[in-house]
Scaffold this motif. Structure first.
Motif, PDB file in Angstrom:
ATOM      1  N   GLY A 189       0.789  -1.219   0.000  1.00  0.00           N
ATOM      2  CA  GLY A 189       0.000   0.000   0.000  1.00  0.00           C
ATOM      3  C   GLY A 189       0.824   1.273   0.000  1.00  0.00           C
ATOM      4  N   GLY A 190       2.124   1.131   0.192  1.00  0.00           N
ATOM      5  CA  GLY A 190       3.006   2.294   0.235  1.00  0.00           C
ATOM      6  C   GLY A 190       3.433   2.757  -1.144  1.00  0.00           C
ATOM      7  N   SER A 191       4.357   3.699  -1.136  1.00  0.00           N
ATOM      8  CA  SER A 191       4.830   4.302  -2.385  1.00  0.00           C
ATOM      9  C   SER A 191       6.350   4.400  -2.397  1.00  0.00           C
ATOM     10  CB  SER A 191       4.241   5.714  -2.543  1.00  0.00           C
ATOM     11  OG  SER A 191       2.834   5.684  -2.634  1.00  0.00           O
ATOM     12  N   LEU A 192       6.892   4.365  -3.580  1.00  0.00           N
ATOM     13  CA  LEU A 192       8.303   4.652  -3.821  1.00  0.00           C
ATOM     14  C   LEU A 192       8.406   5.426  -5.132  1.00  0.00           C
ATOM     15  CD1 LEU A 192      10.087   1.260  -3.013  1.00  0.00           C
ATOM     16  CD2 LEU A 192      10.280   3.372  -1.694  1.00  0.00           C
ATOM     17  N   ARG A 193       9.444   6.221  -5.237  1.00  0.00           N
ATOM     18  CA  ARG A 193       9.691   6.943  -6.478  1.00  0.00           C
ATOM     19  C   ARG A 193      11.097   6.636  -6.952  1.00  0.00           C
ATOM     20  NH1 ARG A 193      10.620  13.321  -7.751  1.00  0.00           N
ATOM     21  NH2 ARG A 193       9.482  13.441  -9.744  1.00  0.00           N
ATOM     22  N   LEU A 194      11.189   6.066  -8.120  1.00  0.00           N
ATOM     23  CA  LEU A 194      12.482   5.772  -8.716  1.00  0.00           C
ATOM     24  C   LEU A 194      12.886   6.905  -9.657  1.00  0.00           C
ATOM     25  CD1 LEU A 194      12.039   2.004  -9.689  1.00  0.00           C
ATOM     26  CD2 LEU A 194      12.725   3.000  -7.495  1.00  0.00           C
ATOM     27  N   PHE A 225       1.267   2.796 -11.319  1.00  0.00           N
ATOM     28  CA  PHE A 225       2.568   3.430 -11.545  1.00  0.00           C
ATOM     29  C   PHE A 225       2.413   4.552 -12.562  1.00  0.00           C
ATOM     30  CE2 PHE A 225       5.336  -0.601 -10.640  1.00  0.00           C
ATOM     31  CZ  PHE A 225       4.762  -0.696  -9.379  1.00  0.00           C
ATOM     32  N   THR A 226       3.237   5.595 -12.398  1.00  0.00           N
ATOM     33  CA  THR A 226       3.224   6.728 -13.317  1.00  0.00           C
ATOM     34  C   THR A 226       4.643   7.042 -13.744  1.00  0.00           C
ATOM     35  OG1 THR A 226       1.292   7.658 -12.191  1.00  0.00           O
ATOM     36  CG2 THR A 226       2.539   9.122 -13.652  1.00  0.00           C
ATOM     37  N   ILE A 227       4.864   7.086 -15.049  1.00  0.00           N
ATOM     38  CA  ILE A 227       6.176   7.449 -15.561  1.00  0.00           C
ATOM     39  C   ILE A 227       6.153   8.898 -16.015  1.00  0.00           C
ATOM     40  CG2 ILE A 227       5.692   6.687 -17.935  1.00  0.00           C
ATOM     41  CD1 ILE A 227       8.632   5.695 -18.035  1.00  0.00           C
ATOM     42  N   SER A 228       7.243   9.596 -15.757  1.00  0.00           N
ATOM     43  CA  SER A 228       7.370  10.969 -16.219  1.00  0.00           C
ATOM     44  C   SER A 228       8.828  11.229 -16.571  1.00  0.00           C
ATOM     45  CB  SER A 228       6.876  11.967 -15.160  1.00  0.00           C
ATOM     46  OG  SER A 228       7.634  11.843 -13.971  1.00  0.00           O
ATOM     47  N   LEU A 271       9.778   7.063 -12.042  1.00  0.00           N
ATOM     48  CA  LEU A 271       8.705   6.091 -11.948  1.00  0.00           C
ATOM     49  C   LEU A 271       8.105   6.212 -10.558  1.00  0.00           C
ATOM     50  CD1 LEU A 271       7.242   3.780 -13.474  1.00  0.00           C
ATOM     51  CD2 LEU A 271       8.726   2.193 -12.221  1.00  0.00           C
ATOM     52  N   GLN A 272       6.921   6.791 -10.498  1.00  0.00           N
ATOM     53  CA  GLN A 272       6.186   6.907  -9.241  1.00  0.00           C
ATOM     54  C   GLN A 272       5.371   5.643  -9.066  1.00  0.00           C
ATOM     55  OE1 GLN A 272       6.175   9.374  -6.832  1.00  0.00           O
ATOM     56  NE2 GLN A 272       4.855   7.979  -5.675  1.00  0.00           N
ATOM     57  N   MET A 273       5.625   4.939  -7.986  1.00  0.00           N
ATOM     58  CA  MET A 273       4.956   3.666  -7.741  1.00  0.00           C
ATOM     59  C   MET A 273       4.081   3.799  -6.504  1.00  0.00           C
ATOM     60  SD  MET A 273       8.068   1.020  -8.596  1.00  0.00           S
ATOM     61  CE  MET A 273       9.010   1.461  -7.136  1.00  0.00           C
ATOM     62  N   PRO A 292       3.207  -6.917  -2.792  1.00  0.00           N
ATOM     63  CA  PRO A 292       4.401  -7.785  -2.774  1.00  0.00           C
ATOM     64  C   PRO A 292       4.837  -8.261  -4.157  1.00  0.00           C
ATOM     65  CG  PRO A 292       2.968  -8.333  -0.945  1.00  0.00           C
ATOM     66  CD  PRO A 292       2.220  -7.332  -1.780  1.00  0.00           C
ATOM     67  N   GLU A 293       3.892  -8.390  -5.074  1.00  0.00           N
ATOM     68  CA  GLU A 293       4.235  -8.847  -6.428  1.00  0.00           C
ATOM     69  C   GLU A 293       5.039  -7.805  -7.207  1.00  0.00           C
ATOM     70  OE1 GLU A 293       1.071 -11.307  -4.852  1.00  0.00           O
ATOM     71  OE2 GLU A 293       1.277  -9.118  -5.009  1.00  0.00           O
ATOM     72  N   ASP A 294       5.156  -6.604  -6.678  1.00  0.00           N
ATOM     73  CA  ASP A 294       6.002  -5.585  -7.308  1.00  0.00           C
ATOM     74  C   ASP A 294       7.474  -5.753  -6.937  1.00  0.00           C
ATOM     75  OD1 ASP A 294       3.399  -3.181  -6.686  1.00  0.00           O
ATOM     76  OD2 ASP A 294       3.859  -4.207  -8.577  1.00  0.00           O
ATOM     77  N   THR A 295       7.754  -6.670  -6.021  1.00  0.00           N
ATOM     78  CA  THR A 295       9.135  -6.920  -5.621  1.00  0.00           C
ATOM     79  C   THR A 295       9.939  -7.421  -6.815  1.00  0.00           C
ATOM     80  OG1 THR A 295       8.544  -7.383  -3.327  1.00  0.00           O
ATOM     81  CG2 THR A 295      10.628  -8.297  -4.140  1.00  0.00           C
ATOM     82  N   ALA A 296      10.990  -6.696  -7.146  1.00  0.00           N
ATOM     83  CA  ALA A 296      11.808  -7.017  -8.313  1.00  0.00           C
ATOM     84  C   ALA A 296      12.999  -6.062  -8.338  1.00  0.00           C
ATOM     85  CB  ALA A 296      10.999  -6.874  -9.605  1.00  0.00           C
TER      86      ALA A 296
END
Length: 120
Positions: free
Chosen positions: A15-20, A71-74, A84-86, A91-95
């Protein structure tokens, strides 16, 4: 020659967020050198899939996986950075997430990858 450096990976809860972020650099590149920038992700067992990419005009394109819609790419052409705003991570996003850039001469550069781990 284009070099890519990713940042922003790490551990998040469901449920959280990360930004790459992925920054491109090189001795001869300018804002027009790079056409497409995007992100793949690779799961254990080396299965790799497209998450999203965007052309120089910034129009996004998303892969077919469940990340679509979360996810949003900019892209900032002046800074030569793609983001990449996630959100709503699962858990399936683990990679391992890899940034790539297509540039002049039909060449592609890859970043070294950044680990994203989502705990349940």
């Amino acid at each position: 020659q284009v070099q890519l450096v990713e940042s922003g990976g790490g551990l998040a809860q469901t449920g959280g967020s990360l930004r790459l972020s992925c920054a491109a650099s090189g001795p001869t590149i300018d804002v027009n050198t790079i056409s497409v920038m995007g992100w793949f992700r690779e799961y254990p067992g080396n299965r790799r899939e497209l998450v999203a990419d965007t052309g120089h005009g910034g129009v996004p394109h998303y892969g077919e996986d469940p990340a679509k819609g979360r996810f949003t790419i900019s892209r900032d052409n002046a800074k030569k950075v793609v983001y990449l705003q996630m959100d709503k991570l699962i858990p399936e996003d683990t990679a391992v997430y890899y940034c790539y850039a297509d540039y002049k001469g039909g060449r592609r550069a890859w970043g070294l990858g950044t680990q994203v781990t989502v705990s349940s």
